[in-house]
Design a protein around this motif. Structure first.
Motif, PDB file in Angstrom:
ATOM      1  N   ALA A 196       0.836  -1.214   0.000  1.00 16.30           N
ATOM      2  CA  ALA A 196       0.000   0.000   0.000  1.00 16.30           C
ATOM      3  C   ALA A 196       0.865   1.257   0.000  1.00 16.30           C
ATOM      4  N   ALA A 197       1.937   1.244   0.814  1.00 17.35           N
ATOM      5  CA  ALA A 197       2.831   2.403   0.868  1.00 17.35           C
ATOM      6  C   ALA A 197       3.503   2.639  -0.475  1.00 17.35           C
ATOM      7  N   GLN A 198       3.950   1.561  -1.102  1.00 15.86           N
ATOM      8  CA  GLN A 198       4.624   1.696  -2.389  1.00 15.86           C
ATOM      9  C   GLN A 198       3.657   2.157  -3.473  1.00 15.86           C
ATOM     10  N   ARG A 199       2.447   1.629  -3.453  1.00 15.95           N
ATOM     11  CA  ARG A 199       1.477   2.029  -4.475  1.00 15.95           C
ATOM     12  C   ARG A 199       1.075   3.490  -4.313  1.00 15.95           C
ATOM     13  N   LEU A 200       0.915   3.932  -3.083  1.00 13.51           N
ATOM     14  CA  LEU A 200       0.566   5.326  -2.846  1.00 13.51           C
ATOM     15  C   LEU A 200       1.659   6.252  -3.369  1.00 13.51           C
ATOM     16  N   ALA A 201       2.925   5.917  -3.066  1.00 16.60           N
ATOM     17  CA  ALA A 201       4.037   6.736  -3.543  1.00 16.60           C
ATOM     18  C   ALA A 201       4.139   6.687  -5.063  1.00 16.60           C
ATOM     19  N   ARG A 202       3.846   5.539  -5.648  1.00 17.32           N
ATOM     20  CA  ARG A 202       3.967   5.361  -7.100  1.00 17.32           C
ATOM     21  C   ARG A 202       2.937   6.187  -7.860  1.00 17.32           C
ATOM     22  N   THR A 203       1.732   6.295  -7.307  1.00 20.79           N
ATOM     23  CA  THR A 203       0.689   7.052  -8.002  1.00 20.79           C
ATOM     24  C   THR A 203       1.037   8.534  -8.134  1.00 20.79           C
ATOM     25  N   LYS A 204       1.942   9.003  -7.280  1.00 19.68           N
ATOM     26  CA  LYS A 204       2.318  10.413  -7.331  1.00 19.68           C
ATOM     27  C   LYS A 204       3.316  10.719  -8.437  1.00 19.68           C
ATOM     28  N   VAL A 205       3.860   9.668  -9.057  1.00 17.85           N
ATOM     29  CA  VAL A 205       4.857   9.904 -10.113  1.00 17.85           C
ATOM     30  C   VAL A 205       4.476   9.297 -11.462  1.00 17.85           C
TER      31      VAL A 205
ATOM     32  N   ASP B 168      10.867  10.541  -3.155  1.00 18.14           N
ATOM     33  CA  ASP B 168      10.090   9.898  -2.085  1.00 18.14           C
ATOM     34  C   ASP B 168       9.721   8.470  -2.477  1.00 18.14           C
ATOM     35  N   TYR B 169       9.307   8.307  -3.722  1.00 17.07           N
ATOM     36  CA  TYR B 169       8.935   6.982  -4.203  1.00 17.07           C
ATOM     37  C   TYR B 169      10.134   6.034  -4.170  1.00 17.07           C
ATOM     38  N   CYS B 170      11.269   6.506  -4.645  1.00 12.55           N
ATOM     39  CA  CYS B 170      12.467   5.663  -4.670  1.00 12.55           C
ATOM     40  C   CYS B 170      12.887   5.254  -3.262  1.00 12.55           C
ATOM     41  N   HIS B 171      12.808   6.183  -2.318  1.00  6.09           N
ATOM     42  CA  HIS B 171      13.177   5.849  -0.940  1.00  6.09           C
ATOM     43  C   HIS B 171      12.178   4.869  -0.333  1.00  6.09           C
ATOM     44  N   THR B 172      10.884   5.087  -0.587  1.00  6.10           N
ATOM     45  CA  THR B 172       9.864   4.185  -0.058  1.00  6.10           C
ATOM     46  C   THR B 172      10.060   2.774  -0.584  1.00  6.10           C
ATOM     47  N   THR B 173      10.422   2.666  -1.847  1.00  5.28           N
ATOM     48  CA  THR B 173      10.536   1.367  -2.493  1.00  5.28           C
ATOM     49  C   THR B 173      11.849   0.660  -2.219  1.00  5.28           C
ATOM     50  N   MET B 174      12.949   1.422  -2.045  1.00  4.48           N
ATOM     51  CA  MET B 174      14.266   0.797  -2.086  1.00  4.48           C
ATOM     52  C   MET B 174      15.188   1.040  -0.903  1.00  4.48           C
ATOM     53  N   SER B 175      14.970   2.090  -0.126  1.00 11.54           N
ATOM     54  CA  SER B 175      15.991   2.493   0.846  1.00 11.54           C
ATOM     55  C   SER B 175      16.226   1.485   1.965  1.00 11.54           C
ATOM     56  N   HIS B 176      15.238   0.656   2.266  1.00 11.24           N
ATOM     57  CA  HIS B 176      15.388  -0.269   3.394  1.00 11.24           C
ATOM     58  C   HIS B 176      15.598  -1.718   2.956  1.00 11.24           C
ATOM     59  N   ARG B 177      15.833  -1.923   1.690  1.00  7.82           N
ATOM     60  CA  ARG B 177      16.085  -3.285   1.209  1.00  7.82           C
ATOM     61  C   ARG B 177      17.462  -3.762   1.662  1.00  7.82           C
ATOM     62  N   GLU B 178      17.576  -5.043   1.901  1.00  5.36           N
ATOM     63  CA  GLU B 178      18.821  -5.603   2.407  1.00  5.36           C
ATOM     64  C   GLU B 178      19.714  -6.149   1.297  1.00  5.36           C
ATOM     65  N   THR B 179      19.231  -6.166   0.075  1.00  4.85           N
ATOM     66  CA  THR B 179      20.042  -6.533  -1.083  1.00  4.85           C
ATOM     67  C   THR B 179      19.871  -5.453  -2.148  1.00  4.85           C
ATOM     68  N   GLU B 180      20.813  -5.405  -3.082  1.00  4.96           N
ATOM     69  CA  GLU B 180      20.751  -4.382  -4.123  1.00  4.96           C
ATOM     70  C   GLU B 180      19.648  -4.688  -5.137  1.00  4.96           C
ATOM     71  N   GLN B 181      19.013  -3.631  -5.568  1.00  3.24           N
ATOM     72  CA  GLN B 181      17.984  -3.723  -6.592  1.00  3.24           C
ATOM     73  C   GLN B 181      18.242  -2.625  -7.612  1.00  3.24           C
ATOM     74  N   PHE B 182      18.088  -2.956  -8.888  1.00  5.99           N
ATOM     75  CA  PHE B 182      18.321  -1.996  -9.958  1.00  5.99           C
ATOM     76  C   PHE B 182      17.015  -1.782 -10.700  1.00  5.99           C
ATOM     77  N   ARG B 183      16.528  -0.541 -10.689  1.00  8.91           N
ATOM     78  CA  ARG B 183      15.270  -0.205 -11.353  1.00  8.91           C
ATOM     79  C   ARG B 183      15.537   0.784 -12.482  1.00  8.91           C
ATOM     80  N   ILE B 184      14.654   0.759 -13.468  1.00 15.02           N
ATOM     81  CA  ILE B 184      14.754   1.701 -14.578  1.00 15.02           C
ATOM     82  C   ILE B 184      13.417   2.410 -14.734  1.00 15.02           C
TER      83      ILE B 184
END
Length: 252
Positions: free
Chosen positions: A116-125, A139-155
């Protein structure tokens, strides 16, 4: 109430932790648990989450997953193990399940809140000009990725007006490496008829300082896109509390 079916139907009419004791029967919620939950809910409704510590906010989420027990000990265990509220939400189901007291219902509830948090942030962009809503994008990038414990690459793929048309995960890796192939990025951009791109990846260490490998890879991708007439607007590295922009740092 001797009819088991009638008992279940009556109990279903109430929130489990607020139902009258004569309805819930032997498995009823202890009064101290009901009172604690009521106080927490009232505090949240009156003042929001700002003044609540992470473990109390987590308790509110756990109420629905575990309706008849005191969830404060579990909330504290989760915070102690993962560090903060956000890291609990973004922890993998496998790691969550290792914590005593965490079952399928708890994992499901946590993942619903995360989604829900990720979808809410995503709708704003999505479907908006990214360059004119840069703060929302961060904000969206931090919500989606900042607390992950492994690397993720998005485009992030943009059209000619710099409107975000697609946001895709290209790869996942380990705690300090993620495999990325420039040719695959160009291929996907052509499939989407994208005119510009923004690269985003996280550093689980929390430090968004780019490595030499990050800089070299970005240069390779930029060169490949330029040949195809596409623009690389930026490459963002997301840390725990801040980010690095390759454009602002002079790497692009």
């Amino acid at each position: 109430m001797n009819d088991p079916r009638a008992f279940r139907e009556a109990a279903s009419l109430f929130d489990a932790d607020e139902a009258p004791e004569h309805v819930l029967g032997p498995g009823r919620v202890p009064s101290y648990v009901r009172d604690h939950r009521k106080r927490l809910r009232e505090r949240f409704l009156q003042g929001g989450a700002t003044a609540m510590p992470d473990y109390e906010l987590l308790e509110l989420v756990l109420f629905r997953a575990i309706p008849r027990q005191d969830v404060k000990p579990l909330a504290r265990r989760l915070i102690e193990r993962f560090g903060d509220f956000n890291r609990v939400l973004t922890a993998s189901p496998e790691r969550l399940a290792r914590i005593e007291g965490v079952g399928e219902a708890v994992v499901t509830e946590l993942k619903i809140v995360e989604a829900a948090a990720q979808r809410l942030a995503r709708t704003k962009v999505m479907h908006r000009s990214v360059l004119s809503s840069w703060d929302a994008l961060l904000d969206y990038c931090h919500t989606t990725m900042s607390h992950r414990e492994t690397e993720q690459f998005r485009i992030l793929f943009l059209d000619r007006k710099n409107v975000l048309i697609a946001d895709e995960e290209q790869a996942r890796g380990t705690v300090d490496h993620v495999p990325v192939y420039p040719r695959e990025i160009v291929k996907r951009a052509l499939e989407l008829n994208a005119s510009a791109l923004i690269l985003v990846h996280n550093h689980p260490s929390g430090d968004p300082t780019p490595s030499e490998q990050d800089i070299a890879l970005t240069s390779q991708i930029n060169a490949a896109l330029t040949v195809m007439g596409m623009v690389l607007h930026d490459h963002l590295i997301i840390g725990k509390s801040r980010e690095t922009s390759f454009r602002a740092a002079g790497h692009l």
